[in-house]
Design a protein around this motif. Sequence first.
Motif, mmCIF file in Angstrom:
data_model
loop_
_atom_site.group_PDB
_atom_site.id
_atom_site.type_symbol
_atom_site.label_atom_id
_atom_site.label_comp_id
_atom_site.label_asym_id
_atom_site.label_seq_id
_atom_site.Cartn_x
_atom_site.Cartn_y
_atom_site.Cartn_z
ATOM 1 N N LEU A 1 0.986 -1.076 0.355
ATOM 2 C CA LEU A 1 -0.376 0.212 0.202
ATOM 3 C C LEU A 1 0.996 1.119 -0.029
ATOM 4 N N ILE A 2 2.042 0.978 1.076
ATOM 5 C CA ILE A 2 2.864 2.493 0.736
ATOM 6 C C ILE A 2 3.706 2.173 -0.391
ATOM 7 N N GLY A 3 3.682 0.978 -1.817
ATOM 8 C CA GLY A 3 4.174 1.569 -3.215
ATOM 9 C C GLY A 3 2.891 1.728 -3.979
ATOM 10 N N VAL A 4 1.916 1.883 -3.610
ATOM 11 C CA VAL A 4 1.091 2.449 -4.223
ATOM 12 C C VAL A 4 0.694 4.091 -4.438
ATOM 13 N N GLY A 5 0.678 4.035 -2.646
ATOM 14 C CA GLY A 5 0.397 5.467 -2.271
ATOM 15 C C GLY A 5 1.796 6.544 -2.771
ATOM 16 N N LEU A 6 2.734 5.912 -3.204
ATOM 17 C CA LEU A 6 4.338 6.959 -3.512
ATOM 18 C C LEU A 6 3.803 7.219 -4.905
ATOM 19 N N SER A 7 3.767 5.526 -5.191
ATOM 20 C CA SER A 7 3.189 6.229 -6.654
ATOM 21 C C SER A 7 2.488 7.095 -7.342
ATOM 22 N N VAL A 8 1.780 6.760 -6.334
ATOM 23 C CA VAL A 8 0.599 8.206 -6.743
ATOM 24 C C VAL A 8 0.943 9.256 -6.494
ATOM 25 N N TRP A 9 1.329 9.098 -6.029
ATOM 26 C CA TRP A 9 2.353 10.745 -5.192
ATOM 27 C C TRP A 9 2.876 11.159 -6.505
ATOM 28 N N THR A 10 4.091 9.952 -6.887
ATOM 29 C CA THR A 10 5.164 10.514 -7.936
ATOM 30 C C THR A 10 3.825 10.911 -8.738
ATOM 31 N N PHE A 11 3.399 10.223 -9.806
ATOM 32 C CA PHE A 11 2.439 11.276 -10.834
ATOM 33 C C PHE A 11 1.948 12.066 -10.685
ATOM 34 N N ALA A 12 1.364 12.002 -9.699
ATOM 35 C CA ALA A 12 0.547 13.356 -8.792
ATOM 36 C C ALA A 12 0.910 14.913 -9.101
ATOM 37 N N THR A 13 2.688 14.424 -8.185
ATOM 38 C CA THR A 13 3.668 15.762 -8.383
ATOM 39 C C THR A 13 4.275 16.176 -9.600
ATOM 40 N N ALA A 14 4.133 14.513 -10.676
ATOM 41 C CA ALA A 14 4.727 15.382 -11.504
ATOM 42 C C ALA A 14 3.335 16.053 -12.583
ATOM 43 N N GLY A 15 2.119 15.675 -12.219
ATOM 44 C CA GLY A 15 1.164 16.165 -12.731
ATOM 45 C C GLY A 15 1.472 17.801 -12.482
ATOM 46 N N CYS A 16 1.572 18.105 -11.347
ATOM 47 C CA CYS A 16 1.896 19.863 -11.079
ATOM 48 C C CYS A 16 2.457 20.444 -11.997
ATOM 49 N N GLY A 17 3.549 19.607 -12.378
ATOM 50 C CA GLY A 17 4.753 20.556 -13.064
ATOM 51 C C GLY A 17 3.961 20.898 -14.956
ATOM 52 N N CYS A 18 3.041 19.223 -15.115
ATOM 53 C CA CYS A 18 2.503 19.647 -15.999
ATOM 54 C C CYS A 18 1.281 20.747 -16.694
ATOM 55 N N SER A 19 0.511 20.855 -15.205
ATOM 56 C CA SER A 19 -0.831 21.741 -14.768
ATOM 57 C C SER A 19 -0.632 23.164 -15.886
ATOM 58 N N PHE A 20 -1.919 23.352 -15.957
ATOM 59 C CA PHE A 20 -2.410 24.561 -17.913
ATOM 60 C C PHE A 20 -3.220 25.166 -16.688
ATOM 61 N N ARG B 1 8.448 24.523 -13.008
ATOM 62 C CA ARG B 1 7.372 23.419 -12.817
ATOM 63 C C ARG B 1 9.082 22.355 -13.037
ATOM 64 N N TYR B 2 9.758 22.800 -13.148
ATOM 65 C CA TYR B 2 10.905 21.640 -13.001
ATOM 66 C C TYR B 2 10.940 21.387 -12.040
ATOM 67 N N ALA B 3 10.535 22.245 -10.430
ATOM 68 C CA ALA B 3 10.860 22.037 -8.675
ATOM 69 C C ALA B 3 10.156 20.234 -9.203
ATOM 70 N N PHE B 4 9.216 20.504 -9.526
ATOM 71 C CA PHE B 4 8.059 19.801 -9.280
ATOM 72 C C PHE B 4 8.329 18.048 -9.651
ATOM 73 N N TRP B 5 9.254 18.527 -11.055
ATOM 74 C CA TRP B 5 9.945 17.297 -11.868
ATOM 75 C C TRP B 5 10.905 17.005 -10.977
ATOM 76 N N GLY B 6 11.129 17.082 -10.537
ATOM 77 C CA GLY B 6 12.267 16.944 -9.858
ATOM 78 C C GLY B 6 12.646 16.066 -8.658
ATOM 79 N N GLU B 7 11.333 16.572 -8.172
ATOM 80 C CA GLU B 7 10.356 15.949 -7.036
ATOM 81 C C GLU B 7 10.164 14.171 -7.067
ATOM 82 N N ALA B 8 9.649 14.667 -7.927
ATOM 83 C CA ALA B 8 8.786 13.072 -8.673
ATOM 84 C C ALA B 8 9.812 12.117 -9.046
ATOM 85 N N PHE B 9 11.015 12.729 -9.702
ATOM 86 C CA PHE B 9 12.297 12.200 -9.999
ATOM 87 C C PHE B 9 12.464 11.961 -9.262
ATOM 88 N N LEU B 10 12.830 12.416 -7.648
ATOM 89 C CA LEU B 10 13.366 11.814 -6.415
ATOM 90 C C LEU B 10 12.431 10.800 -6.307
#
Length: 513
Positions: free
Chosen positions: A103-122, A190-199
């Motif tokens: 479940l932690i893995g699922v939550g962190l996956s959601v966090w990763t994609f959501a953070t990357a999504g913040c960088g792609c938001s319009f 936007r790069y700040a959010f993408w960097g967080e997702a990458f980490l």
Amino acid sequence: MTSSTKPSTSNPSWFTPKRLLMIFCMINMLNYVDRGAIASNGVNGSLGTCSETGICTSGSGLQGDFNLNNFQDGVLSSAFMVGLLVASPIFAALAKSHNPFRLIGVGLSVWTFATAGCGCSFDFFSITFCRMLVGVGEASFISLAAPYIDDNAPAAQKTAWLAMFYMCIPTGVALGYVYGGIVGSNFNWRYAFWGEAFLMLPFAVLGFVVKPLQLKGFACTDSNKILTSTEETSSLIEEPSSIDDRVFITSDEATKLSATSKLANQSSGYLKDLKVLFLDKVYLVNILGYISYNFVIGAYSYWGPKAGYNIYHMSNADLLFGGVTIICGVLGTLAGGLILDNMNATISNAFKLLAGATFLGAIFCFSAFLFRSLYVFIALFTVGELLVFATQAPVNYVSLHCVRPSLRPLSMAISTVSIHIFGDVPSSPLVGILQDRVNNWRVTSLTLTSVLFVAAGIWFIGIFLNSLDMSNEDNENEVCAINRANIKPLLEQSIDGSPGESINEAADATAEA
């Protein structure tokens, strides 16, 4: 059972207790780096302005790009909190039927994609939605990480390990300010959010590729076995002859279960668990004190720089309050954990430390606002903050140990929900209303600080309650709970350096005996 019929064993988990603590601390720090980054000037930015002469400057950061007013900018923080508060109890409930580590893995996956999504938001709505999902992703980690640390920490250092975990909160926020400022100013917000997702991505992957760790109080689960509801298990224990037929059901049989019946059983179990928590006097006293404490800390973090500027005319109020919070947060949190371990970590001793440290901290913080000298204020307030932050590890120790192991995720989830809904979320606007009425930041600060005396008084009551450590009460799965020593090889090697026996081997050895 002979060796020819013994099932093949799987390799022990890659995790050792120290690796687990280190990785969970890094994940926790990343969570709070995100909170600091979005509040930084480099990421959050500002609206464009026009002078009276008609000279206009363009906006910066996400506020400038999306043309957000201050209300919309504030909603981004609230949106994150909505996702966190709604999802925390859900993940805690799901831990009853799914492996908590996964479940932690699922939550962190959601966090990763959501953070990357913040960088792609319009626009405002897209980034608000992504911020809600970031909160959802973090919810699984907040509910489940502390119980794992409590399980695997050395018996004499449990509170110290919790302190190291919670020390990452002020450190992460401070790093987030710096990280967001550097990345946003030199590249783009936007790069700040993408960097967080990458980490975070490697940690999300780790939650799925390594052998999952078991959590004390929860049944062993795999792809072929599903534990029935708590109610069914309880009734089966009374009928030993039918345990082999009814405790575990195959996946084929599980698919025949009615979805409605399954949901009803889960809901019933969840409500019963909530009832147990809310009828536990020790838990309630602990949470009520924590709410009062967080009411003050939340308002300090939001209004502190403004109050300091107005009372003492500080030119660098942001830097001063930020620095004091970081230093006191790290040192105070670690000191609280170490002191409780040296006192002999018990719930009663935890309440003594909570009440004493908060009361003394309230005296120093209250006294600080009485003096007109800036230097006296800084000295007294720093000591007060050190004492106040010493509560972080003990308060979570009580939440983990006053309930059965199977209730720990829900205990942490309800604690998180409560301190935000009734603590820091309403405190900032209420303090703002008070300041509008009295128009005196010194009076407002003294009134706010006095709530710490309330928190100390509530925790003082806990000293006299009949507080039993429930951390060893559950035995919901005989294979997983045959002997805690048998679980140790999942985390580290045996003394001679060879891998320890697996749970399957331990179970077979028991059967042979």
